[in-house]
Design an enzyme around this catalytic site. Structure first.
Site: not given
Length: 281
Positions: A80, A131, A135, A225
């Site tokens: 991510d 994503h 954010h 991540h």
């Protein structure tokens, strides 16, 4: 008389507390596999989902996945919050050397800053997921925010590499039925996870690896991540150990293709999900 009344009150209070604790423990155990792995799952609220769903469906359409087929020793690696121009290229080179393909859930504004990285992801056989663009926490905003964030990120991905993503992951794992439904309206599958070693807190590499080794199981979707040096350091040993244990690393598309033998009880319909979510609020 007053003393007897106090004793009765204490007795009923004790019984009530015992029942609550026992029920909570039993229910918590039942919910343990929803979107968590032991103590090391962060972000996704397990109380939002019915008991133990691996997948969420709308009719015959898969709209969300938490785990792959639990009867297959497969792992899907997901990363991510990228891309990070220099680090992501290093990570891609490492994955290519290890013969592993992954899914990168990218943030739209970062894509606009480093669009060339996405073409490299595709060239190496990796998948790209949405994503959100900024954010944001979608659960706290109106449906229009979810739609805008999905569309803006998809547009950034398409501008960068001409690719339309199939997979969506809400930022921070914050979601509710409306978020999943909005992603489905954009013909996207929401992807959650089974294992989160909290690498974003930057613990030592061996801690990240130990957390995964102690909790990974067949059908695992691992949340990592993009941009964490310790994650980069632990990957070669972790991948080697998993392969020695009989696991293979697959893309999310491959994992979904292998859902055919998943027990029917694991397939939860969106309508049931909505009713459960309403009851628990």
């Amino acid at each position: 008389m007053k003393q007897t009344s106090n004793r009765q009150y204490c007795w009923w209070l004790f019984i009530s507390l015992f029942i609550l604790v026992a029920y909570g423990a039993a229910y918590g155990e039942d919910m343990r596999h929803v979107a968590t792995s032991g103590l090391f799952a962060h972000g996704v609220d397990p109380w939002l989902l019915p008991s133990k769903p691996h997948t969420l469906w709308e009719g015959n359409h898969l709209i969300a996945i938490v785990r792959g087929n639990p009867q297959r020793k497969e792992i899907a690696l997901t990363f991510d919050d990228g891309p990070h121009p220099l680090f992501t290229l290093r990570l891609l080179a490492l994955l290519k050397m290890l013969h592993v393909r992954a899914t990168f859930f990218v943030v739209g504004w970062k894509v606009d800053q480093a669009p060339w990285v996405l073409q490299r992801m595709l060239e190496d056989g990796n998948e790209i997921g949405d994503h959100t663009y900024h954010h944001f926490d979608l659960k706290s905003g109106p449906p229009e925010l979810t739609a805008a964030e999905i569309e803006m990120c998809n547009d950034a991905i398409y501008r960068a590499c001409g690719y339309t993503p199939l997979f969506f992951r809400p930022s921070g794992g914050q979601f509710d039925p409306a978020v999943i439904h909005e992603a489905a309206a954009h013909h996207m599958i929401t992807v959650l996870w089974t294992d989160d070693p909290a690498d974003y807190e930057s613990p030592p590499a061996d801690v990240i690896e130990d957390r995964l080794l102690h909790h990974v199981s067949p059908g695992a979707i691992i949340l990592l991540h993009d941009g964490i040096e310790q994650t980069y350091e632990m990957l070669p040993d972790f991948i080697e150990r998993m392969r020695r244990a009989g696991y293979t690393f697959v893309t999310l598309r491959e994992m979904i293709e292998h859902l055919d033998n998943t027990p029917h009880v694991e397939r939860v319909q969106l309508a049931s999900f909505r009713r459960f979510n309403t009851r628990t609020k």
